[in-house]
Design a protein around this motif. Sequence first.
Motif, mmCIF file in Angstrom:
data_model
loop_
_atom_site.group_PDB
_atom_site.id
_atom_site.type_symbol
_atom_site.label_atom_id
_atom_site.label_comp_id
_atom_site.label_asym_id
_atom_site.label_seq_id
_atom_site.Cartn_x
_atom_site.Cartn_y
_atom_site.Cartn_z
ATOM 1 N N ALA A 59 44.506 31.124 26.707
ATOM 2 C CA ALA A 59 44.418 32.552 27.036
ATOM 3 C C ALA A 59 44.683 32.774 28.524
ATOM 4 C CB ALA A 59 43.053 33.101 26.659
ATOM 5 N N ASN A 60 45.449 33.806 28.838
ATOM 6 C CA ASN A 60 45.761 34.134 30.223
ATOM 7 C C ASN A 60 44.502 34.456 31.012
ATOM 8 O OD1 ASN A 60 48.573 34.154 31.125
ATOM 9 N ND2 ASN A 60 48.922 35.470 29.361
ATOM 10 N N TYR A 61 44.402 33.868 32.204
ATOM 11 C CA TYR A 61 43.313 34.162 33.147
ATOM 12 C C TYR A 61 41.921 33.955 32.536
ATOM 13 C CZ TYR A 61 46.898 36.161 36.167
ATOM 14 O OH TYR A 61 47.996 36.329 36.969
ATOM 15 N N PHE A 62 41.795 32.962 31.672
ATOM 16 C CA PHE A 62 40.522 32.763 30.977
ATOM 17 C C PHE A 62 39.343 32.597 31.940
ATOM 18 C CE2 PHE A 62 37.277 30.542 28.558
ATOM 19 C CZ PHE A 62 37.289 31.199 27.345
ATOM 20 N N PRO A 63 39.413 31.773 32.999
ATOM 21 C CA PRO A 63 38.261 31.643 33.903
ATOM 22 C C PRO A 63 37.854 32.966 34.550
ATOM 23 C CG PRO A 63 39.796 29.843 34.253
ATOM 24 C CD PRO A 63 40.499 30.834 33.362
ATOM 25 N N ALA A 64 38.849 33.763 34.955
ATOM 26 C CA ALA A 64 38.547 35.054 35.568
ATOM 27 C C ALA A 64 37.915 35.997 34.556
ATOM 28 C CB ALA A 64 39.820 35.674 36.134
ATOM 29 N N ILE A 65 38.434 36.001 33.348
ATOM 30 C CA ILE A 65 37.889 36.859 32.291
ATOM 31 C C ILE A 65 36.435 36.500 32.036
ATOM 32 C CG2 ILE A 65 38.080 37.437 29.836
ATOM 33 C CD1 ILE A 65 40.314 38.627 31.578
ATOM 34 N N ILE A 66 36.132 35.202 31.992
ATOM 35 C CA ILE A 66 34.762 34.747 31.760
ATOM 36 C C ILE A 66 33.843 35.194 32.895
ATOM 37 C CG2 ILE A 66 33.301 32.686 31.679
ATOM 38 C CD1 ILE A 66 34.629 33.204 29.054
ATOM 39 N N THR A 67 34.291 35.024 34.132
ATOM 40 C CA THR A 67 33.466 35.410 35.285
ATOM 41 C C THR A 67 33.159 36.898 35.267
ATOM 42 O OG1 THR A 67 34.379 33.629 36.634
ATOM 43 C CG2 THR A 67 33.362 35.463 37.806
ATOM 44 N N ASN A 68 34.179 37.718 35.040
ATOM 45 C CA ASN A 68 33.972 39.167 35.015
ATOM 46 C C ASN A 68 33.127 39.595 33.816
ATOM 47 O OD1 ASN A 68 35.547 39.415 37.333
ATOM 48 N ND2 ASN A 68 37.431 39.728 36.178
ATOM 49 N N THR A 76 39.220 41.260 29.294
ATOM 50 C CA THR A 76 39.950 41.260 28.024
ATOM 51 C C THR A 76 41.325 40.643 28.241
ATOM 52 O OG1 THR A 76 38.793 43.246 27.283
ATOM 53 C CG2 THR A 76 40.876 42.744 26.201
ATOM 54 N N THR A 77 41.723 39.741 27.345
ATOM 55 C CA THR A 77 42.993 39.061 27.569
ATOM 56 C C THR A 77 43.652 38.670 26.252
ATOM 57 O OG1 THR A 77 44.082 37.351 28.898
ATOM 58 C CG2 THR A 77 42.052 36.711 27.758
ATOM 59 N N SER A 78 44.840 38.098 26.383
ATOM 60 C CA SER A 78 45.615 37.560 25.271
ATOM 61 C C SER A 78 46.247 36.252 25.731
ATOM 62 C CB SER A 78 46.725 38.534 24.840
ATOM 63 O OG SER A 78 46.195 39.734 24.336
ATOM 64 N N ARG A 79 46.855 35.546 24.803
ATOM 65 C CA ARG A 79 47.602 34.347 25.180
ATOM 66 C C ARG A 79 48.863 34.719 25.950
ATOM 67 N NH1 ARG A 79 48.647 32.013 19.558
ATOM 68 N NH2 ARG A 79 48.559 34.255 19.143
ATOM 69 N N SER A 80 49.447 35.857 25.627
ATOM 70 C CA SER A 80 50.706 36.301 26.214
ATOM 71 C C SER A 80 50.475 37.495 27.129
ATOM 72 C CB SER A 80 51.680 36.690 25.091
ATOM 73 O OG SER A 80 52.666 37.583 25.541
ATOM 74 N N ALA A 81 51.051 37.442 28.333
ATOM 75 C CA ALA A 81 50.952 38.568 29.268
ATOM 76 C C ALA A 81 51.611 39.814 28.699
ATOM 77 C CB ALA A 81 51.582 38.197 30.603
ATOM 78 N N ASP A 97 30.050 40.886 45.392
ATOM 79 C CA ASP A 97 31.385 40.286 45.481
ATOM 80 C C ASP A 97 32.314 41.017 44.522
ATOM 81 O OD1 ASP A 97 30.511 38.335 47.300
ATOM 82 O OD2 ASP A 97 29.828 37.050 45.650
ATOM 83 N N LYS A 98 33.549 41.221 44.930
ATOM 84 C CA LYS A 98 34.485 41.943 44.076
ATOM 85 C C LYS A 98 34.795 41.127 42.822
ATOM 86 C CE LYS A 98 38.877 40.316 45.991
ATOM 87 N NZ LYS A 98 40.186 40.724 46.560
ATOM 88 N N SER A 99 35.235 41.819 41.796
ATOM 89 C CA SER A 99 35.600 41.147 40.552
ATOM 90 C C SER A 99 36.745 40.168 40.795
ATOM 91 C CB SER A 99 36.027 42.168 39.496
ATOM 92 O OG SER A 99 34.947 43.017 39.169
ATOM 93 N N VAL A 100 36.791 39.118 39.978
ATOM 94 C CA VAL A 100 37.851 38.124 40.095
ATOM 95 C C VAL A 100 39.157 38.716 39.574
ATOM 96 C CG1 VAL A 100 38.586 35.804 39.420
ATOM 97 C CG2 VAL A 100 36.153 36.286 39.795
ATOM 98 N N GLU A 101 40.236 38.502 40.301
ATOM 99 C CA GLU A 101 41.528 39.029 39.878
ATOM 100 C C GLU A 101 41.942 38.396 38.543
ATOM 101 O OE1 GLU A 101 43.101 41.443 41.342
ATOM 102 O OE2 GLU A 101 41.762 41.559 43.069
ATOM 103 N N SER A 102 42.351 39.248 37.624
ATOM 104 C CA SER A 102 42.676 38.767 36.271
ATOM 105 C C SER A 102 44.097 39.115 35.851
ATOM 106 C CB SER A 102 41.679 39.347 35.260
ATOM 107 O OG SER A 102 41.775 40.767 35.221
ATOM 108 N N GLY A 103 44.967 39.293 36.826
ATOM 109 C CA GLY A 103 46.370 39.536 36.529
ATOM 110 C C GLY A 103 46.738 40.975 36.234
ATOM 111 N N LEU A 104 45.788 41.889 36.346
ATOM 112 C CA LEU A 104 46.097 43.283 36.017
ATOM 113 C C LEU A 104 47.119 43.882 36.973
ATOM 114 C CD1 LEU A 104 42.537 44.637 35.130
ATOM 115 C CD2 LEU A 104 44.343 43.895 33.573
ATOM 116 N N ALA A 105 47.053 43.475 38.245
ATOM 117 C CA ALA A 105 48.008 44.021 39.209
ATOM 118 C C ALA A 105 49.437 43.595 38.898
ATOM 119 C CB ALA A 105 47.640 43.560 40.626
#
Length: 203
Positions: free
Chosen positions: A30-39, A138-143, A188-196
């Motif tokens: 899954a894309n950005y799994f560690p960040a998704i878990i942290t948030n 929230t994420t998926s395997r594919s961006a 601390d700000k949320s971990v970047e999860s690729g949304l940008a």
Amino acid sequence: MALRSTLGRLETKSTLFLLCDLQDKFRLVANYFPAIITNAQKLLSCGAQLNIDLIVSEQNPVKLGKTAPELCISHAIGVYPKFEFSMMKDPTLHKSITNLNNVESIILFGLETHICIEQTAIDLLYNDYDVHIVADCTTSRSAEDRYLAFQRLRQIGCFVTTSENVIFKLLGGKNHPKFSEIRSLVRDKSVESGLADLTTEQF
């Protein structure tokens, strides 16, 4: 449609958290799994401190494993296996959600965005809930699937939001009795999860 449903207000007494299939098996795909878990853990901690009900689903847990161990879900009112994609298609989950009195707003997060999250959201909207999709949890395997699912979710009437937005809406202001405890979660700000990076230029 009620005016409430067009504004995206959140109140603790009428909010339910749904954690959908954020299972350890997806860690490597899954894309950005560690960040998704942290948030997601930040959001779960907020919900626990505000005494907001939490329901957790696990897709076919015998094959796909349990919820990621970093996530504290001990305060959940139920952790349910499911085999349909939508949480609302499973009879036990459906009953657990709809039997809760006074729930108007659903905070939905997990994976995969374009499958279980989207189909759950459709069914929740059909049942007249406000649905808030927490994009940085929230994420998926594919961006591409993730990006296009967020677009569809907006089109059908969901609020696509972030963990901090949800937390601060639930607090409402610094006079909230739990403000001091919850402030530490957002220090601390949320971990970047690729949304940008999810822009139309990519696709």
